[in-house]
Design a protein around this motif. Sequence first.
Motif, mmCIF file in Angstrom:
data_model
loop_
_atom_site.group_PDB
_atom_site.id
_atom_site.type_symbol
_atom_site.label_atom_id
_atom_site.label_comp_id
_atom_site.label_asym_id
_atom_site.label_seq_id
_atom_site.Cartn_x
_atom_site.Cartn_y
_atom_site.Cartn_z
ATOM 1 N N LYS A 86 -50.614 -17.976 17.848
ATOM 2 C CA LYS A 86 -51.362 -16.603 17.642
ATOM 3 C C LYS A 86 -51.986 -16.588 16.280
ATOM 4 O O LYS A 86 -51.603 -17.046 15.292
ATOM 5 N N PRO A 87 -53.118 -15.876 16.065
ATOM 6 C CA PRO A 87 -53.840 -15.761 14.596
ATOM 7 C C PRO A 87 -52.729 -15.292 13.459
ATOM 8 O O PRO A 87 -52.892 -15.763 12.339
ATOM 9 N N GLU A 88 -51.691 -14.354 13.921
ATOM 10 C CA GLU A 88 -50.646 -14.211 12.865
ATOM 11 C C GLU A 88 -49.670 -15.153 12.772
ATOM 12 O O GLU A 88 -48.827 -14.994 11.979
ATOM 13 N N ASP A 89 -49.788 -16.219 13.262
ATOM 14 C CA ASP A 89 -49.035 -17.339 12.763
ATOM 15 C C ASP A 89 -49.728 -18.241 11.789
ATOM 16 O O ASP A 89 -49.309 -19.288 11.322
ATOM 17 N N THR A 90 -50.872 -17.941 11.201
ATOM 18 C CA THR A 90 -51.537 -18.276 10.334
ATOM 19 C C THR A 90 -50.738 -18.055 8.980
ATOM 20 O O THR A 90 -50.435 -17.201 8.490
ATOM 21 N N ALA A 91 -50.555 -19.401 8.279
ATOM 22 C CA ALA A 91 -49.632 -19.350 6.965
ATOM 23 C C ALA A 91 -49.591 -20.842 6.435
ATOM 24 O O ALA A 91 -50.147 -21.748 7.186
ATOM 25 N N VAL A 92 -49.148 -20.902 5.264
ATOM 26 C CA VAL A 92 -48.831 -22.380 4.756
ATOM 27 C C VAL A 92 -47.247 -22.264 5.328
ATOM 28 O O VAL A 92 -46.348 -21.422 5.159
ATOM 29 N N TYR A 93 -46.996 -23.362 5.842
ATOM 30 C CA TYR A 93 -45.705 -23.741 6.306
ATOM 31 C C TYR A 93 -44.945 -24.747 5.327
ATOM 32 O O TYR A 93 -45.324 -25.792 5.255
ATOM 33 N N TYR A 94 -43.680 -24.478 5.297
ATOM 34 C CA TYR A 94 -42.827 -25.039 4.155
ATOM 35 C C TYR A 94 -41.645 -25.652 4.984
ATOM 36 O O TYR A 94 -40.967 -25.037 5.708
ATOM 37 N N CYS A 95 -41.175 -27.031 4.449
ATOM 38 C CA CYS A 95 -40.129 -27.434 4.993
ATOM 39 C C CYS A 95 -38.968 -27.118 3.857
ATOM 40 O O CYS A 95 -39.437 -27.339 2.428
ATOM 41 N N LYS A 96 -37.817 -26.979 4.403
ATOM 42 C CA LYS A 96 -36.856 -26.504 3.420
ATOM 43 C C LYS A 96 -35.680 -27.354 3.787
ATOM 44 O O LYS A 96 -35.207 -27.539 4.904
ATOM 45 N N LEU A 97 -34.707 -28.224 2.821
ATOM 46 C CA LEU A 97 -33.527 -28.744 3.233
ATOM 47 C C LEU A 97 -32.558 -28.073 2.278
ATOM 48 O O LEU A 97 -32.591 -27.878 1.128
ATOM 49 N N SER A 98 -31.403 -27.785 2.948
ATOM 50 C CA SER A 98 -30.107 -27.274 2.247
ATOM 51 C C SER A 98 -28.865 -28.021 2.643
ATOM 52 O O SER A 98 -28.779 -28.358 3.903
ATOM 53 N N PRO A 99 -27.714 -28.112 1.730
ATOM 54 C CA PRO A 99 -27.641 -27.499 0.648
ATOM 55 C C PRO A 99 -28.918 -28.060 -0.665
ATOM 56 O O PRO A 99 -29.192 -29.212 -0.381
ATOM 57 N N GLY A 100 -28.986 -27.296 -1.491
ATOM 58 C CA GLY A 100 -29.617 -27.919 -2.755
ATOM 59 C C GLY A 100 -30.957 -27.428 -2.696
ATOM 60 O O GLY A 100 -31.803 -27.217 -3.933
ATOM 61 N N GLU A 101 -31.449 -26.536 -1.852
ATOM 62 C CA GLU A 101 -32.700 -25.678 -1.612
ATOM 63 C C GLU A 101 -33.728 -26.494 -2.253
ATOM 64 O O GLU A 101 -34.757 -26.121 -3.082
#
Length: 113
Positions: A86-101
Amino acid sequence: QVQLVESGGGLVQPGGSLRLSCVGSGSIPRYNVMGWYRQVPGKQRESVAAMSTVGIKTYADSVKGRFTISRDNAKNTVILQMNSLKPEDTAVYYCKLSPGEYWGKGTLVTVSS
Protein backbone atom coordinates in the motif's frame (compact mmCIF):
# COMPACT_ATOMS: atom_id res chain seq x y z
CA GLN A 1 31.14 -5.90 15.77
CA VAL A 2 28.18 -6.80 13.62
CA GLN A 3 27.42 -5.52 10.14
CA LEU A 4 23.99 -5.68 8.52
CA VAL A 5 23.40 -5.06 4.82
CA GLU A 6 19.91 -4.68 3.39
CA SER A 7 18.83 -5.09 -0.20
CA GLY A 8 15.67 -5.39 -2.24
CA GLY A 9 14.02 -2.01 -1.92
CA GLY A 10 12.62 -0.10 -4.86
CA LEU A 11 9.54 1.33 -6.51
CA VAL A 12 6.42 -0.78 -6.80
CA GLN A 13 2.80 -0.11 -7.66
CA PRO A 14 0.05 -0.50 -5.08
CA GLY A 15 -0.90 -4.16 -4.77
CA GLY A 16 2.55 -5.27 -5.82
CA SER A 17 5.24 -7.22 -3.97
CA LEU A 18 8.82 -6.73 -2.88
CA ARG A 19 11.30 -8.95 -1.11
CA LEU A 20 13.79 -7.43 1.29
CA SER A 21 16.93 -9.23 2.40
CA CYS A 22 19.32 -8.54 5.25
CA VAL A 23 22.62 -10.32 5.65
CA GLY A 24 24.53 -10.14 8.87
CA SER A 25 28.26 -10.64 9.39
CA GLY A 26 30.74 -10.35 12.21
CA SER A 27 30.37 -11.44 15.83
CA ILE A 28 26.71 -12.42 15.79
CA PRO A 29 25.32 -13.90 19.01
CA ARG A 30 24.19 -17.50 18.68
CA TYR A 31 20.75 -16.59 19.99
CA ASN A 32 19.47 -13.40 18.44
CA VAL A 33 16.47 -11.63 17.04
CA MET A 34 16.61 -10.15 13.54
CA GLY A 35 13.88 -7.87 12.38
CA TRP A 36 12.70 -5.06 10.22
CA TYR A 37 11.76 -1.53 11.15
CA ARG A 38 10.60 1.31 8.94
CA GLN A 39 10.65 5.06 9.13
CA VAL A 40 9.14 7.94 7.19
CA PRO A 41 10.36 11.53 7.54
CA GLY A 42 8.98 13.23 10.61
CA LYS A 43 7.84 10.02 12.26
CA GLN A 44 9.37 7.58 14.71
CA ARG A 45 10.92 4.38 13.50
CA GLU A 46 8.41 1.56 13.94
CA SER A 47 8.73 -2.17 14.20
CA VAL A 48 7.42 -4.14 11.22
CA ALA A 49 8.38 -7.75 11.90
CA ALA A 50 10.95 -9.76 13.80
CA MET A 51 12.05 -13.34 14.12
CA SER A 52 14.26 -15.10 16.63
CA THR A 53 16.75 -17.87 15.97
CA VAL A 54 14.26 -20.34 17.47
CA GLY A 55 11.51 -19.28 15.12
CA ILE A 56 9.38 -16.93 17.19
CA LYS A 57 7.81 -14.30 14.92
CA THR A 58 6.13 -10.98 15.62
CA TYR A 59 4.34 -8.62 13.24
CA ALA A 60 2.94 -5.14 13.42
CA ASP A 61 -0.85 -5.16 13.12
CA SER A 62 -0.62 -3.02 10.01
CA VAL A 63 1.27 -5.71 8.06
CA LYS A 64 -0.29 -8.94 9.37
CA GLY A 65 -1.54 -11.09 6.52
CA ARG A 66 0.51 -9.16 3.96
CA PHE A 67 4.14 -9.45 5.10
CA THR A 68 6.02 -12.62 5.94
CA ILE A 69 9.33 -12.80 7.73
CA SER A 70 11.70 -15.74 7.42
CA ARG A 71 15.34 -16.41 8.13
CA ASP A 72 18.26 -18.68 7.44
CA ASN A 73 20.26 -18.98 10.64
CA ALA A 74 23.20 -20.64 8.93
CA LYS A 75 23.55 -17.64 6.62
CA ASN A 76 22.58 -14.99 9.19
CA THR A 77 19.97 -13.80 6.75
CA VAL A 78 16.47 -12.49 7.33
CA ILE A 79 13.92 -12.01 4.56
CA LEU A 80 10.82 -9.84 4.50
CA GLN A 81 8.35 -10.81 1.80
CA MET A 82 5.95 -7.92 1.31
CA ASN A 83 2.74 -8.51 -0.62
CA SER A 84 -0.33 -6.38 -1.30
CA LEU A 85 1.74 -3.28 -0.77
CA LYS A 86 0.00 0.00 0.00
CA PRO A 87 1.17 3.60 -0.41
CA GLU A 88 1.34 3.86 3.38
CA ASP A 89 4.04 1.17 3.36
CA THR A 90 6.38 3.68 1.74
CA ALA A 91 9.37 4.15 4.05
CA VAL A 92 13.01 3.42 4.58
CA TYR A 93 13.23 -0.13 5.89
CA TYR A 94 15.97 -0.98 8.34
CA CYS A 95 17.28 -4.33 9.49
CA LYS A 96 18.03 -4.71 13.17
CA LEU A 97 19.78 -7.38 15.18
CA SER A 98 19.52 -7.83 18.92
CA PRO A 99 21.13 -8.20 21.39
CA GLY A 100 23.51 -5.36 20.80
CA GLU A 101 21.06 -3.11 18.90
CA TYR A 102 22.82 -3.28 15.54
CA TRP A 103 21.28 -1.54 12.54
CA GLY A 104 21.71 -1.62 8.81
CA LYS A 105 21.80 1.53 6.71
CA GLY A 106 18.33 1.01 5.31
CA THR A 107 16.68 0.44 1.96
CA LEU A 108 13.97 2.64 0.48
CA VAL A 109 10.59 1.16 -0.43
CA THR A 110 8.27 3.36 -2.45
CA VAL A 111 4.72 2.26 -3.22
CA SER A 112 3.21 4.52 -5.83
CA SER A 113 1.35 4.43 -9.11
